[in-house]
Design a protein around this motif. Structure first.
Motif, PDB file in Angstrom:
ATOM      1  N   LEU A 491      70.034  37.847  68.826  1.00  0.00           N
ATOM      2  CA  LEU A 491      69.059  37.791  67.740  1.00  0.00           C
ATOM      3  C   LEU A 491      68.368  39.141  67.635  1.00  0.00           C
ATOM      4  CD1 LEU A 491      67.551  35.988  65.666  1.00  0.00           C
ATOM      5  CD2 LEU A 491      65.906  35.490  67.467  1.00  0.00           C
ATOM      6  N   LEU A 492      68.510  39.798  66.495  1.00  0.00           N
ATOM      7  CA  LEU A 492      67.939  41.129  66.312  1.00  0.00           C
ATOM      8  C   LEU A 492      66.489  41.072  65.872  1.00  0.00           C
ATOM      9  CD1 LEU A 492      70.917  42.905  64.485  1.00  0.00           C
ATOM     10  CD2 LEU A 492      70.344  42.958  66.925  1.00  0.00           C
ATOM     11  N   ASP A 493      66.174  40.193  64.940  1.00  0.00           N
ATOM     12  CA  ASP A 493      64.791  40.151  64.431  1.00  0.00           C
ATOM     13  C   ASP A 493      64.568  38.833  63.701  1.00  0.00           C
ATOM     14  OD1 ASP A 493      62.242  40.850  63.870  1.00  0.00           O
ATOM     15  OD2 ASP A 493      62.736  42.772  62.927  1.00  0.00           O
ATOM     16  N   VAL A 494      63.294  38.500  63.549  1.00  0.00           N
ATOM     17  CA  VAL A 494      62.862  37.342  62.764  1.00  0.00           C
ATOM     18  C   VAL A 494      61.939  37.860  61.672  1.00  0.00           C
ATOM     19  CG1 VAL A 494      61.711  35.110  62.786  1.00  0.00           C
ATOM     20  CG2 VAL A 494      63.051  35.823  64.772  1.00  0.00           C
ATOM     21  N   LEU A 495      62.354  37.682  60.429  1.00  0.00           N
ATOM     22  CA  LEU A 495      61.584  38.187  59.296  1.00  0.00           C
ATOM     23  C   LEU A 495      60.666  37.075  58.801  1.00  0.00           C
ATOM     24  CD1 LEU A 495      64.482  39.946  57.338  1.00  0.00           C
ATOM     25  CD2 LEU A 495      63.112  40.833  59.221  1.00  0.00           C
ATOM     26  N   SER A 496      59.406  37.313  58.857  1.00  0.00           N
ATOM     27  CA  SER A 496      58.432  36.317  58.389  1.00  0.00           C
ATOM     28  C   SER A 496      57.615  36.914  57.247  1.00  0.00           C
ATOM     29  CB  SER A 496      57.513  35.893  59.533  1.00  0.00           C
ATOM     30  OG  SER A 496      56.861  37.019  60.098  1.00  0.00           O
ATOM     31  N   GLY A 497      57.078  36.072  56.427  1.00  0.00           N
ATOM     32  CA  GLY A 497      56.320  36.527  55.267  1.00  0.00           C
ATOM     33  C   GLY A 497      56.329  35.501  54.153  1.00  0.00           C
ATOM     34  N   HIS A 498      57.404  34.749  54.076  1.00  0.00           N
ATOM     35  CA  HIS A 498      57.479  33.693  53.070  1.00  0.00           C
ATOM     36  C   HIS A 498      56.573  32.521  53.465  1.00  0.00           C
ATOM     37  CE1 HIS A 498      60.435  35.172  50.238  1.00  0.00           C
ATOM     38  NE2 HIS A 498      61.258  35.521  51.217  1.00  0.00           N
ATOM     39  N   GLU A 499      56.057  31.852  52.463  1.00  0.00           N
ATOM     40  CA  GLU A 499      55.155  30.730  52.702  1.00  0.00           C
ATOM     41  C   GLU A 499      55.762  29.404  52.237  1.00  0.00           C
ATOM     42  OE1 GLU A 499      51.615  31.789  50.659  1.00  0.00           O
ATOM     43  OE2 GLU A 499      51.192  33.523  51.934  1.00  0.00           O
ATOM     44  N   GLY A 500      57.071  29.379  52.034  1.00  0.00           N
ATOM     45  CA  GLY A 500      57.772  28.171  51.617  1.00  0.00           C
ATOM     46  C   GLY A 500      59.199  28.211  52.128  1.00  0.00           C
ATOM     47  N   PRO A 501      59.925  27.104  52.007  1.00  0.00           N
ATOM     48  CA  PRO A 501      61.316  27.092  52.471  1.00  0.00           C
ATOM     49  C   PRO A 501      62.163  28.164  51.782  1.00  0.00           C
ATOM     50  CG  PRO A 501      60.560  24.877  51.987  1.00  0.00           C
ATOM     51  CD  PRO A 501      59.495  25.796  51.498  1.00  0.00           C
ATOM     52  N   ILE A 502      63.073  28.763  52.546  1.00  0.00           N
ATOM     53  CA  ILE A 502      63.967  29.794  52.016  1.00  0.00           C
ATOM     54  C   ILE A 502      65.084  29.086  51.237  1.00  0.00           C
ATOM     55  CG2 ILE A 502      65.338  31.827  52.562  1.00  0.00           C
ATOM     56  CD1 ILE A 502      62.441  32.026  53.477  1.00  0.00           C
ATOM     57  N   SER A 503      65.262  29.437  49.980  1.00  0.00           N
ATOM     58  CA  SER A 503      66.256  28.762  49.146  1.00  0.00           C
ATOM     59  C   SER A 503      67.527  29.573  48.962  1.00  0.00           C
ATOM     60  CB  SER A 503      65.664  28.440  47.768  1.00  0.00           C
ATOM     61  OG  SER A 503      65.219  29.636  47.137  1.00  0.00           O
ATOM     62  N   GLY A 504      67.491  30.883  49.181  1.00  0.00           N
ATOM     63  CA  GLY A 504      68.690  31.686  48.981  1.00  0.00           C
ATOM     64  C   GLY A 504      68.589  33.044  49.631  1.00  0.00           C
ATOM     65  N   LEU A 505      69.722  33.570  50.095  1.00  0.00           N
ATOM     66  CA  LEU A 505      69.821  34.907  50.675  1.00  0.00           C
ATOM     67  C   LEU A 505      71.019  35.620  50.064  1.00  0.00           C
ATOM     68  CD1 LEU A 505      69.300  34.265  54.503  1.00  0.00           C
ATOM     69  CD2 LEU A 505      67.652  35.286  52.945  1.00  0.00           C
ATOM     70  N   CYS A 506      70.887  36.933  49.883  1.00  0.00           N
ATOM     71  CA  CYS A 506      71.992  37.717  49.351  1.00  0.00           C
ATOM     72  C   CYS A 506      71.829  39.166  49.772  1.00  0.00           C
ATOM     73  CB  CYS A 506      72.049  37.611  47.827  1.00  0.00           C
ATOM     74  SG  CYS A 506      73.500  38.388  47.096  1.00  0.00           S
ATOM     75  N   PHE A 507      72.893  39.765  50.321  1.00  0.00           N
ATOM     76  CA  PHE A 507      72.895  41.179  50.673  1.00  0.00           C
ATOM     77  C   PHE A 507      73.358  42.003  49.482  1.00  0.00           C
ATOM     78  CE2 PHE A 507      72.787  39.919  55.138  1.00  0.00           C
ATOM     79  CZ  PHE A 507      72.009  40.925  55.701  1.00  0.00           C
ATOM     80  N   ASN A 508      72.759  43.188  49.331  1.00  0.00           N
ATOM     81  CA  ASN A 508      73.232  44.136  48.330  1.00  0.00           C
ATOM     82  C   ASN A 508      74.610  44.637  48.749  1.00  0.00           C
ATOM     83  OD1 ASN A 508      73.665  46.499  46.717  1.00  0.00           O
ATOM     84  ND2 ASN A 508      71.468  46.618  46.359  1.00  0.00           N
ATOM     85  N   PRO A 509      75.633  44.556  47.863  1.00  0.00           N
ATOM     86  CA  PRO A 509      76.988  44.970  48.267  1.00  0.00           C
ATOM     87  C   PRO A 509      77.095  46.448  48.603  1.00  0.00           C
ATOM     88  CG  PRO A 509      77.040  43.647  46.245  1.00  0.00           C
ATOM     89  CD  PRO A 509      75.613  44.016  46.489  1.00  0.00           C
ATOM     90  N   MET A 510      76.187  47.289  48.061  1.00  0.00           N
ATOM     91  CA  MET A 510      76.302  48.736  48.244  1.00  0.00           C
ATOM     92  C   MET A 510      75.305  49.294  49.253  1.00  0.00           C
ATOM     93  SD  MET A 510      78.817  49.326  46.369  1.00  0.00           S
ATOM     94  CE  MET A 510      79.734  48.502  45.069  1.00  0.00           C
ATOM     95  N   LYS A 511      74.218  48.594  49.497  1.00  0.00           N
ATOM     96  CA  LYS A 511      73.177  49.111  50.394  1.00  0.00           C
ATOM     97  C   LYS A 511      72.797  48.043  51.399  1.00  0.00           C
ATOM     98  CE  LYS A 511      71.215  52.025  46.751  1.00  0.00           C
ATOM     99  NZ  LYS A 511      70.016  52.321  45.940  1.00  0.00           N
ATOM    100  N   SER A 512      72.075  48.433  52.412  1.00  0.00           N
ATOM    101  CA  SER A 512      71.647  47.503  53.458  1.00  0.00           C
ATOM    102  C   SER A 512      70.304  46.880  53.077  1.00  0.00           C
ATOM    103  CB  SER A 512      71.556  48.236  54.792  1.00  0.00           C
ATOM    104  OG  SER A 512      70.644  49.302  54.687  1.00  0.00           O
ATOM    105  N   ILE A 513      70.287  46.179  51.953  1.00  0.00           N
ATOM    106  CA  ILE A 513      69.065  45.523  51.474  1.00  0.00           C
ATOM    107  C   ILE A 513      69.355  44.028  51.338  1.00  0.00           C
ATOM    108  CG2 ILE A 513      67.487  45.291  49.521  1.00  0.00           C
ATOM    109  CD1 ILE A 513      67.782  48.277  49.056  1.00  0.00           C
TER     110      ILE A 513
END
Length: 915
Positions: A491-513
């Motif tokens: 486990l590298l990291d835990v990203l917190s900040g959202h205040e509700g359930p996470i509904s979707g994730l998507c990586f940028n195909p060209m950048k590390s975002i």
């Protein structure tokens, strides 16, 4: 980009309910799947769903003896006459009632349907030109309860009908004098199946309590005599006879069907007697018989039971051949192919379809869909495979060419919420509600990584970056995003900040975002290089339900709860446009809804988004039977696809059906079909014998996931009905390119005769007819491909590459088209780099075809190599045996020398055999 997408195949579901049929050649199985029909070609290893659908779920399918026509009847009694040759509907008909079974006569002239407590015989369509394809011939009465099964004699003179009132009725297909009808008893439960013996009127009847009765008839089929006509028919026949006598002279003639009095005295009415009665439940435990099939040539009886067991018996001696279990659910349908080698079983409880070769005791086909709804899907980067995850915790991988599932992963213990491929196409990453994210290897078919969180949590989505090294998953209960390393599993990291359930994730195909959407009305952009910090936060007025990047990474699309799709520039966090999709969803009204469909649509939204391969359009779907295709720049609806017209699903109709409203309330509250499968009579509404917790309900139509193929040729959607594939219908599309009056097929062939290959190719692709383009390309000599490919304008290179990619799937000229591809890419590669984004779907289409051929050739080479190694080993072993043999007498030594020479010759033959 063209939008002529049409339904092409249905995956993920192989059998629902109804009867299975083998085609006349015995190589294909016809299986009803919901309101569609799928044909499984067992010889060529392909599955294909017919491009037609009924209004309700299919109840039964009747196949003509020649295999050209099929009658498909749904639960409402509506029938389709379908041509299996041209895969189209020829005629619509309604039987005005629920039909239980359909059966064609062996000569193909008539067919019988069982409806209620009657059997109706119709003239078979297609034998002669007529206005109405379904002409009723006779209606047969007799049984007091519902009829269940039909079987014909081999000469089509009689048929037998089984009923729920424990009786079996033999009817004559013609007006026989000594057989009008015959009722057989002897059973203590409903008749499940009845079969005639080959070339005989002897028959077998099987009941639900596991009893088999053997009935013997005292009259052969040739002993049936036609009833003498009376009244005006007799006079008409008499006149015809007299005219024939006058023309041909005096000779002995008899009226057809009128028996000689002496013969009539000799033969009386047809009589049946019971020879034997056998029982399947010999141990005493009750196991109801649910399906049966009989092969007349081999005398093989196959019976399926409610416990998932099936028996193979040889009749009439009732010798047990096999007794095996295929599942723990009831066997709903059984069919035997024409040769008697393969047996098909359908289990509706698990959605399972099996084809068993009983002599070798091996599976020919073993397929099972998700028996709960599918939640997510993903295409492999080369477009060859589709992976799906369902609420049943299974992860299935499907081959897009064959339509079959070739591997199922069952490591998850709860519903799968997200699936995705890595960029190499060899690893599948899945998230589940059981608190794990798993990585599966498609080379060794194993789960090689399991990612978990410090505290147990439920993962709602998963994403993998373009390098395949970083895996992230969003939590539904702790509102956090977990990031792992694929290499180490840490486990590298835990990203917190959202205040509700996470509904979707998507990586940028060209950048590390990484983009994450949440129910807290925000979308956050996380920078993977800058200490996992939030780069931007995009605020919305409603909950964010889905997020996706454009293939080039320059645009971000977000679907929100207020039915809007908004487009953002991820670099500057600026909104570039929005689409209002509430009116395009057109949700239906549920049976128990108190409000109209128009008002219920206000609470519906798009829950899944997907960009097209070129990024110009976007697909959106949600709680509706429609999938909408929008043009991103113009922000308009381009096309709306209807995934299903099946009224057996809920939320399909826009208005309430008043016929279902009674003085006691809505009929939907009563389980009317609860007793059909188990054969249990319901004495009162809501009362059911057995498990009180199980309840029949209509599943609601919805779209859970959408994905475009990387090749841009098709897109897939997971819905309540299964995995639907829509592809470009290139055969029906006339799509010229820069056409003028000077481009004709005659001029193209003139240019080919004058060896002006470049001009001929350009004209062929301007006319855009596949056969002409193929003729022009294949006319180019091999040594001139380099010159011709270099002389093509850049505008036509993409067209030629797309044609070559499509040709790899159907053509056998592999080396020739590979030369064309190589020369085009070598000549125009540098200039095409500037349009890499637009050409990406074409290149991936090429890669898909080449990868398939590479896999096929690799398997063939491996097989040849192993055969050569085996032949060498055998020859060495024989040489060693010859060297170790003791020397004997001179005569013996002479013979041994001859034998050794013979062995050497055979070993040499075996060495050269694979070559």
């Amino acid at each position: 980009m063209k939008f002529a997408y049409r339904f092409s195949n249905l995956l993920g579901t192989v059998y629902r309910r109804g009867n299975l049929n083998f085609t006349s050649d015995g190589n294909s199985v016809i299986s009803p799947v919901g309101n569609r029909v799928t044909v499984f070609d067992l010889k060529n290893n392909r599955s294909d769903t017919l491009p037609l659908a009924t209004k309700y779920n299919i109840k039964c399918v009747g196949l003509s003896p020649d295999g050209r026509l099929a009658i498909i009847v749904d639960e409402g009694g509506a029938a389709l006459l379908v041509s299996l040759v041209c895969r189209s509907v020829l005629h619509h008909f309604h039987f005005k009632g629920s039909v239980h079974s359909v059966s064609f006569s062996p000569d193909g002239r008539k067919f019988v349907v069982t409806k209620g407590n009657i059997a109706q015989m119709y003239h078979a369509p297609g034998k002669k030109r007529e206005f109405n394809a379904f002409v009723l011939d006779k209606t047969y009465f007799g049984p007091y309860d519902e009829t269940t099964c039909i079987d014909w004699t081999d000469d089509s003179r009689c048929f037998v009908v089984g009923s729920k009132d424990m009786s079996t009725w033999v009817f004559g297909a013609e007006r026989w004098d000594n057989l009008i009808y015959y009722a057989l008893g002897g059973h203590k439960d409903a008749i499940v199946a009845c079969f005639f013996e080959s070339n005989s009127l002897d028959l077998y009847s099987l009941s639900q309590d596991g009893a088999l009765c053997v009935w013997q008839c005292d009259t052969p089929p040739e002993g049936l005599r036609l009833k003498a006509p009376k009244g005006w028919k007799a006079d008409l026949l008499q006149r015809e006879e007299e005219e024939e006598e006058e023309e041909e002279g005096e000779r002995e003639t008899t009226i057809q069907g009128k028996a000689v009095p002496a013969e009539q005295e000799k033969t009386g009415k047809v009589k049946y007697s019971r020879l034997a009665k056998y029982f399947f439940n010999k141990e005493g435990d009750f196991n109801s018989l649910t399906a049966a099939a009989y092969h007349k040539k081999t005398h093989l009886l196959v019976t399926g039971f409610a416990s998932g067991i099936f028996h193979l018996h040889e009749l009439p001696e009732f010798n047990l051949i096999h007794s095996l279990s295929i599942s723990d659910q009831r066997v709903t349908s059984v069919a035997v192919n024409s040769s008697g080698d393969w047996i098909a079983f359908g289990c509706s409880g698990l959605g399972q379809l099996l084809v068993w070769e009983w002599q070798s005791e091996s599976y020919v086909l073993k397929q099972q869909g998700h028996f709960n709804s599918m939640v997510s899907l993903a295409y492999s980067p080369d477009g060859q495979y589709i992976v799906t995850g369902g609420d049943d915790g299974k992860v299935k991988v499907w081959n897009t060419l064959s339509g079959f599932c070739f591997i199922t992963f069952t490591e998850h213990s709860s519903g799968v919420t997200g699936v995705t491929f890595t960029a190499t196409s060899h690893v599948i990453v899945t998230s589940s509600m059981d608190g794990t994210v798993r990585a599966f290897d498609l080379h060794r078919y194993r789960n090689f990584r399991t990612f978990t969180s410090p505290r147990p949590t439920q993962f709602s989505c998963v994403a993998v970056d373009s390098s395949g090294e970083i895996v992230s998953a969003g939590a539904q209960d702790s509102f956090e995003i977990f990031v792992w390393s694929m290499q180490t599993g840490r486990l590298l990291d835990v990203l917190s900040g959202h205040e509700g359930p996470i509904s979707g994730l998507c990586f940028n195909p060209m950048k590390s975002i990484l983009a994450s959407s949440s129910w807290d009305k925000t979308v956050r952009l996380w920078d993977m290089f800058d200490s996992w910090r939030t780069k931007e936060t995009l605020a919305f007025t409603s909950d964010a339900l889905a997020v996706t990047f454009r293939p080039d990474g320059a645009e971000l699309a977000v679907a929100t709860l207020n039915s809007q799709i908004t487009f953002w520039d991820p670099e500057n966090a600026v909104q570039m446009g929005s689409i209002e999709g509430r009116h395009d969803l057109k949700t239906g009204r549920k049976e128990l809804d108190k409000i109209t469909a128009k008002h219920s649509a206000k609470g519906k939204a798009f829950t899944t988004l997907c960009y097209s391969a070129d990024g110009q359009n976007i697909l959106a779907g949600g709680m509706s039977k429609f999938v909408c295709l929008y043009h991103v720049r113009e922000q308009i609806l381009v096309k709306r696809f209807e995934l299903s017209c099946n009224l057996s699903l809920d939320a399909m109709e826009e208005f309430l059906n008043r016929r279902k409203m009674t003085e006691f309330g809505n009929l939907a509250l009563i389980d009317q079909d609860a007793g059909e499968e188990e054969g249990v009579a319901i004495p009162l509404p809501g009362v059911k014998k057995g498990d009180m917790s199980s309840r029949h309900f209509k599943p609601e139509i919805r779209v859970t996931s959408l994905r475009f193929s990387p090749t841009g040729r098709c897109w897939a959607a997971t819905s309540t009905e299964g995995l639907l594939i829509f592809s470009l219908d290139a055969q029906m599309l006339f799509d010229p390119f820069e056409l003028d009056t000077g481009v004709t097929p005659r001029r193209i062939r003139e240019a080919l005769r004058q060896r002006e290959y470049t001009r001929a190719i350009l004209m062929a692709f301007r006319l855009n007819e596949r056969k002409l383009a193929q003729e022009a390309l294949e006319a180019v000599p091999q040594d001139e491909i380099d010159v011709v490919s270099a002389s093509l304008p850049e505008l036509y290179v993409e067209k030629v590459l797309e044609f070559l990619a499509a040709s790899f799937e159907v053509s056998r000229h592999l080396e020739f088209y590979l030369l064309w591809t190589q020369k085009l890419l070598m000549s125009h590669g540098q200039r095409l780099k500037s349009r890499a984004g637009q050409l990406l779907p074409v290149v991936q289409f090429l890669q898909k075809g080449l990868q398939r051929h590479l896999d096929d050739v690799a398997k063939l080479c491996d097989w040849n190599r192993y055969n050569i190694q085996y032949a060498l080993a055998v020859s060495k072993q024989r040489g060693m045996k010859r060297a170790l043999e003791p020397l004997e007498t001179e005569e013996d030594s002479d013979t041994s020398d001859e034998d050794s020479l013979h062995l050497l010759g055979r070993a040499g033959d075996e060495e050269e055999m694979p070559m």
